[in-house]
Design an enzyme around this catalytic site. Structure first.
Site, mmCIF file in Angstrom:
data_model
loop_
_atom_site.group_PDB
_atom_site.id
_atom_site.type_symbol
_atom_site.label_atom_id
_atom_site.label_comp_id
_atom_site.label_asym_id
_atom_site.label_seq_id
_atom_site.Cartn_x
_atom_site.Cartn_y
_atom_site.Cartn_z
ATOM 1 N N TRP A 221 0.844 -1.210 0.000
ATOM 2 C CA TRP A 221 0.000 0.000 0.000
ATOM 3 C C TRP A 221 0.872 1.249 0.000
ATOM 4 C CZ3 TRP A 221 -0.395 4.147 3.352
ATOM 5 C CH2 TRP A 221 -1.507 4.971 3.204
ATOM 6 N N HIS A 222 2.030 1.147 0.697
ATOM 7 C CA HIS A 222 2.890 2.330 0.819
ATOM 8 C C HIS A 222 3.622 2.675 -0.469
ATOM 9 C CE1 HIS A 222 2.263 1.651 5.118
ATOM 10 N NE2 HIS A 222 2.541 2.936 5.250
ATOM 11 N N GLY A 223 3.808 1.708 -1.341
ATOM 12 C CA GLY A 223 4.519 2.026 -2.576
ATOM 13 C C GLY A 223 4.652 0.821 -3.471
ATOM 14 N N PHE B 68 1.925 8.037 -1.317
ATOM 15 C CA PHE B 68 1.392 6.698 -1.037
ATOM 16 C C PHE B 68 -0.064 6.585 -1.432
ATOM 17 C CE2 PHE B 68 4.661 6.831 2.546
ATOM 18 C CZ PHE B 68 5.656 6.488 1.660
#
Lengths: 471, 345
Positions: A325-327, A471
């Site tokens: 999800w963050h990258g 993000f």
């Protein structure tokens, strides 16, 4: 638009004047807030407001239909439509190039000659936040936990409310939409406290993250060199502080701005660097995301209802996807995987090696947790596995020939900021800013406030983007 | 909680602190200045879209910024040039953008500072990356950034402490620079020598050397030390073939659509001129470029009026010399009919 920009100061002043003027009734105030939110977003890239509109219209329609239709199959179809659109946006805009890259690598690895041009898709600011927020709305209606919003305006404002639009907190419908039903107005104390929180958030972002820590972290992680042990630790600690102050700063600003409008947003951080273990960490770090992942991923995957092995699998999957999800990079997946591993190890420790946490061993446990968190940050920040692995080896004294690139003042500066941060988190871990503020003299609070404001003013900077926007 | 008292205290202390801070800088002789950042450059780049073939654009490095004075040029020709030169930059990326992405067919003056013009085509090298980032910003600038720039200008013009330069210098007043200037013993070898602002730019990007650079030799020497450091730091050799080929291709395209190209080698002196003469000789660089480009080409050493300048920090002209240089240079190119002259038209 960035909170730490002059245009935002003007924007906020105009919004507040209109909000508290008597020319609008409550419905028109909400319309004004909605329009302002689109302006807030559109000043960055106007065409991408269309994505917000699509998400809003699809989820509004899906929410209504989920309430109206009775057949389970039909309800499921409406839910799937909502998930398909939101996850489709994410898959295309955020993971398009990543998926293509990996598909190409896979094809090449099995001997199929295939080359693809990168799509170079622009990443819409905050897409991961607003898609998760709207998905929670339709999922909760599907589960019959909430009813659809009373009006389209309330729902559109819930999706787009500018204080938390681009970097959270990811607010659930039941926490926010209902606040739009009745006229809202901040009390004088709420308004002043909101202003204080806005200052505190900007102080964290502008002074602590950007001025004191970012350059040291960037120098180390962008150097491409193999580092001396002291430099590698200093760079990693600097990044741990930078990312916390950057993100917690944004959340603090968001909560403060909403409070100035009389709207209450939930806490997103509770002094995470004083966590006693990793379960505790995830109750304190990016709380709105971790609770989202728990409710909409971990529990549906089985949670702890199907035995220990299944629970560990669910936990690991949740953390791996949380990392992604963050990258769109495997380094983020490894970051999530490390956190999943820590959580599993912690549960094993609790089962086989239980011990009581008390005042004496607590701070050491917090320090151990923080140290382990720093190992994960290396993968989060490094741009390749080679760089990450070199950093880890340097941190573990395995690169005796590592280069020194930081001067003494840089090292001292980072160590002082991080030590104070850790001690502050420890001191505050069972408290809150408001609670502590209640117990200090108003003049002392005013002095602290002035110091923060003064340091923000003399730091200025070029209005660097918040890390979490990507993000 | 008595928040009203806290707010009042905070406002009072903040205002007093900022007044003291500002007064402190002013008492040390500093004055408010505009930051020569990407946003300021982009404002000028936008003007290109409205220019006619009678107009003039200036590109190049800091020598064109310091040495060509817009007011003098306008006074002599009736045309105010658009200043698109960029400090520490190769002119190639900006010239390429003007050729490829506009239909401008007026006059473009390209400053040829040999160490920058012939330096590199490598996108990550500073002489390329710096101007390219300005070009990119022209296309990528958000409405929010435009708005920020407009709002920040009155603050930059009136407050000394609002002076964090995009091209950070050691006399910036922002907290980050102040902290970076703190040294506690030497853990790593000393790098770039201290470098200070020695000119001031206005809203049209007309740059003038600070009086202090002319009158304070010790100050000028700090800038000289920076040039010496750059020249002796042993960077990669110039990519003469690559840069010349790249420029000539763009120059040909520009001229074919009726554009008027002027090449200008501005004065330098002292150690910088010695270094340029020795390592970047005009016979193999500027003269070859001038012949190949089939453009109006002017080297300061070829004209009596343009020689004899003593650059206070070896590389740029003082404000009064820049006025004189611009006047003499414009008169030369007017005499050559190398630029339009609205005053006679």
């Amino acid at each position: 638009m960035l909170f730490n920009s002059l245009s935002f100061v003007v924007f906020l002043a105009v919004v507040l004047i209109l909000y508290y003027s008597k020319i609008f009734n409550w419905t028109n105030k909400k319309r004004m807030l909605l329009f302002a939110s689109y302006v807030f977003y559109g000043l960055w890239n106007p065409p991408l407001v269309i994505l917000l509109w699509i998400s809003t219209i699809v989820d509004w329609t899906a929410g209504k239909k989920l309430m109206e239709v009775q057949g389970e199959r039909q309800r499921k179809m409406w839910l799937l439509l909502s998930l398909f659109v939101n996850l489709g946006f994410l898959a295309f805009f955020k993971y398009g190039d990543f998926l293509l890259e990996n598909f190409t690598a896979l094809m090449n690895s099995i001997g199929v000659e295939f080359q693809a041009q990168p799509m170079d898709i622009i990443l819409p600011m905050g897409i991961s936040f607003y898609t998760f927020q709207t998905m929670s709305y339709t999922i909760d209606i599907y589960r019959r936990k909430i009813k659809p919003a009373n009006t389209f305006l309330d729902f559109a404002l819930y999706v787009t409310f500018f204080p938390q639009l681009v970097a959270g907190p990811i607010v659930r419908a039941k926490e926010l939409i209902s606040q739009f039903y009745e006229p809202k107005k901040a009390t004088l104390n709420q308004f002043i406290w909101g202003t204080f929180l806005l200052t505190a958030g900007l102080f964290q972002k502008v002074v602590l993250a950007d001025t004191l820590l970012a350059s040291t972290s960037d120098d180390i992680f962008d150097s491409g060199k193999i580092m001396h042990v002291l430099d590698s630790w200093t760079g990693t600690l600097a990044f741990s502080g930078q990312i916390f102050f950057d993100f917690a700063g944004y959340s603090t600003c968001a909560i403060g701005i909403a409070l100035m409008l009389g709207i209450i947003l939930p806490d997103n951080f509770r002094y995470p660097y004083a966590s006693l273990g990793f379960s505790d960490l995830w109750k304190r770090w990016h709380i709105s995301l971790s609770s989202w992942l728990k409710d909409y991923l971990y529990i549906p995957l089985g949670g702890n209802r199907h035995g220990i092995t299944r629970m560990y699998v669910a936990l690991m999957l949740t953390m791996l996807l949380g990392g992604l999800w963050h990258g769109a990079a495997w380094t983020f997946v490894v970051w999530g995987g490390l956190h999943g591993t820590y959580l599993i190890l912690e549960r094993l420790q609790r089962k086989y090696l239980p011990f009581e946490i008390n005042a004496k061993n607590g701070i050491f446990l917090a320090l151990l947790t923080y140290t382990c968190v720093n190992i994960t940050w290396v993968f989060f920040r490094a741009t390749s596995f080679t760089d990450a692995w070199n950093m880890i080896k340097s941190m573990l004294f395995l690169n005796p020939e590592g280069q020194k690139i930081l001067d003494n003042f840089d090292i001292i500066k980072v160590l002082v900021v991080i030590t104070l941060t850790f001690l502050c988190h420890w001191y505050m871990r069972d408290s809150s800013m408001k609670e502590k503020a209640n117990h200090v003299s108003p003049y002392v609070l005013g002095l602290l406030w002035a110091m923060m404001f003064f340091l923000i003013c003399i730091s200025q900077g070029s209005g660097e983007q918040f890390i979490y926007f990507q993000f | 909680m008595k928040l009203k008292i806290s707010l009042f205290t905070a406002v009072l202390i903040s205002v007093i602190s900022l007044i003291v801070w500002e007064t402190n800088w002013r008492s040390k002789g500093y004055a408010p200045s505009i930051d020569d950042n990407k946003d300021l450059w982009v404002v000028q780049r936008h003007k290109v879209n409205t220019l006619t073939d009678q107009d003039v654009i200036l590109t190049g490095s800091s020598r064109v910024l310091f040495d060509i004075q817009l007011d003098v040029w306008e006074g002599l020709t009736g045309i105010r040039p658009i200043q698109l030169a960029s400090v520490g930059s190769s002119p190639l990326p900006i010239f390429h953008d003007l050729v490829e992405n506009t239909d401008f067919s007026g006059t473009i003056l390209v400053g040829v500072t040999p160490g920058l013009f012939f330096s590199t085509l490598f996108p990550e090298a500073d002489p390329w990356k710096r101007p390219q980032s300005k070009v990119d910003h022209y296309y990528d600038q958000t409405y929010a950034e435009k708005l920020n720039h407009r709002i920040s200008l009155p603050l930059q013009k009136n407050l000394v402490f609002i002076s964090a330069e995009e091209e950070s210098t050691d006399d910036d007043k922002d907290l980050k620079t102040l902290l970076e200037n703190v040294q506690i013993s030497d853990r790593i070898p000393k790098g770039y020598p201290p470098f200070y602002q020695f000119g001031e730019i206005d809203i049209d990007r007309n740059m003038r050397m600070l009086k202090r650079t002319e009158t304070d030799t010790a100050f000028a020497n700090t800038i000289i030390r920076a040039w010496v450091f750059i020249m002796s730091s042993g960077g990669p050799p110039p990519d003469v073939k690559g840069t010349m080929g790249y420029f000539l291709k763009d120059a040909k395209k520009f001229q074919e659509r009726g554009g008027n190209l002027i090449l200008l080698r501005c004065p330098s002196s002292g150690g910088v001129l010695d270094g340029e003469t020795k390592f970047l000789p005009r016979a193999t660089l500027f003269d070859v470029l001038a012949d190949s480009a089939k453009a109006h080409a002017y080297h300061f050493q070829d004209y009596e009026q343009l020689t004899g300048y003593n650059c206070p920090e070896w590389s740029h002209l003082s404000a009064s010399d820049a006025d004189r240089f611009t006047k003499d240079f414009v008169n030369i190119i007017l005499k050559d009919n190398a630029i339009p002259n609205k005053k006679t038209n």
